[in-house]
Design a protein around this motif. Structure first.
Motif, PDB file in Angstrom:
ATOM      1  N   ASN A   1      -4.273   1.436  -6.860  1.00  0.00           N
ATOM      2  CA  ASN A   1      -4.078   2.394  -5.690  1.00  0.00           C
ATOM      3  C   ASN A   1      -2.858   3.384  -6.401  1.00  0.00           C
TER       4      ASN A   1
ATOM      5  N   ARG B   1       0.832  -1.239  -0.043  1.00  0.00           N
ATOM      6  CA  ARG B   1      -0.041   0.107   0.260  1.00  0.00           C
ATOM      7  C   ARG B   1       1.098   1.196   0.141  1.00  0.00           C
TER       8      ARG B   1
ATOM      9  N   GLU C   1      -5.842   8.099  -5.386  1.00  0.00           N
ATOM     10  CA  GLU C   1      -6.767   7.436  -6.079  1.00  0.00           C
ATOM     11  C   GLU C   1      -6.800   5.864  -5.694  1.00  0.00           C
ATOM     12  N   THR C   2      -8.031   5.788  -5.679  1.00  0.00           N
ATOM     13  CA  THR C   2      -8.147   4.131  -5.383  1.00  0.00           C
ATOM     14  C   THR C   2      -9.419   3.575  -6.189  1.00  0.00           C
TER      15      THR C   2
ATOM     16  N   VAL D   1     -12.833   2.260   2.402  1.00  0.00           N
ATOM     17  CA  VAL D   1     -11.781   2.486   1.341  1.00  0.00           C
ATOM     18  C   VAL D   1     -11.813   3.689   0.477  1.00  0.00           C
ATOM     19  N   ASN D   2     -12.931   4.001  -0.030  1.00  0.00           N
ATOM     20  CA  ASN D   2     -13.144   4.940  -0.885  1.00  0.00           C
ATOM     21  C   ASN D   2     -13.388   6.353  -0.091  1.00  0.00           C
TER      22      ASN D   2
ATOM     23  N   ASP E   1       0.009   4.460   5.374  1.00  0.00           N
ATOM     24  CA  ASP E   1      -1.355   3.599   5.332  1.00  0.00           C
ATOM     25  C   ASP E   1      -1.976   3.359   6.635  1.00  0.00           C
TER      26      ASP E   1
ATOM     27  N   ALA F   1      -9.608   7.475   0.353  1.00  0.00           N
ATOM     28  CA  ALA F   1      -9.037   8.068  -0.788  1.00  0.00           C
ATOM     29  C   ALA F   1      -9.531   9.360  -1.004  1.00  0.00           C
TER      30      ALA F   1
ATOM     31  N   GLN G   1      -7.506  -3.934  -6.214  1.00  0.00           N
ATOM     32  CA  GLN G   1      -7.287  -2.580  -6.147  1.00  0.00           C
ATOM     33  C   GLN G   1      -6.440  -1.992  -7.016  1.00  0.00           C
TER      34      GLN G   1
END
Length: 243
Positions: A194, A37, A161-162, A123-124, A41, A127, A192
């Motif tokens: 990333n 990641r 950006e994810t 997660v979104n 993180d 990001a 994903q």
């Protein structure tokens, strides 16, 4: 007149966003988001482990009976909880059995459905730097780590950006009843993309064309004696933390 319609649109979109957050938390409340990641993180935090013992570590076999009986588990005695743990073949089944005794509405399949939804939203939100959404779904210590990571990218002028391509699998790998609080740990395997870009839009981390398989281990908690059905993310770690 045009400005008026734009103002109404903003109110409508805000209402829809609020509804989606409340809907997700409602789904989680019904029991129903390996690889590298970015450098900052928040998903590798271990708040719960540092305070109460890692679910997959040496405390995993210790199941603490619930000292009192709550709204959902008034008929369950401490002795019944101990006996259920003793009859179980594994620490996981012991934990799940105790949680079900304390909260008869608990359902693994429904919980995993909600965990998937929470994973995608969190997660979104990370990001996108959506602190409001994160604050509603995370325990305070976990939120602080996420917020620090977001602030770090903002101060560096970076954009995260994810793209969550898919959630391949979600499995319950740990369950404990500690006092009145249920802890359920889920391993989520996802695909994903990333990427971190600098202020000029140049890629400084990741590859926008590369899909990476990532494994996360997240722990959710809920007070079984509370009338609030919502679960909160209290710890995140990678599988490497268990080795």
């Amino acid at each position: 007149m045009s400005d008026g319609f734009q103002f109404l649109d903003i109110i409508l979109f805000a209402a829809i966003a609020g509804f989606l957050v409340l809907r997700l938390r409602s789904v989680l409340g019904k029991r129903t988001g390996h690889g590298e990641r970015p450098q900052h993180d928040p998903f590798s935090t271990t708040q719960r482990e540092s305070k109460q013992g890692a679910p997959g570590g040496e405390d995993r076999d210790k199941v603490i009976p619930m000292p009192g009986r709550g709204q959902r588990g008034d008929s369950v005695t401490d002795s019944e909880l101990r006996q259920a743990a003793e009859r179980a073949e594994t620490p996981l089944s012991a934990g799940l059995t105790q949680i079900k005794l304390a909260d008869p509405d608990f359902d693994e399949e429904g919980f995993l459905k909600g965990a998937r939804g929470a994973f995608e939203m969190i997660v979104n939100a990370y990001a996108g730097g959506d602190r409001d959404t994160l604050r509603q779904l995370l325990a305070s210590d976990v939120y602080q780590d996420f917020e620090r990571a977001i602030a770090g990218h903002e101060q560096a002028g970076e954009q995260v950006e994810t793209t969550l391509v898919s959630i391949r699998d979600a499995d319950i790998v740990g369950a404990e009843l500690e006092g009145r609080t249920a802890f359920v740990t889920v391993k989520l395997v996802s695909d994903q993309i990333n990427v971190v870009r600098d202020a000029e839009g140049n890629v400084v981390e990741g590859d926008p064309e590369e899909v990476t398989e990532i494994t996360d281990v997240w722990t959710f908690a809920r007070n079984t004696r509370s009338s609030d059905p919502n679960w909160t993310l209290v710890a995140t770690r990678s599988p490497d933390a268990d080795s």
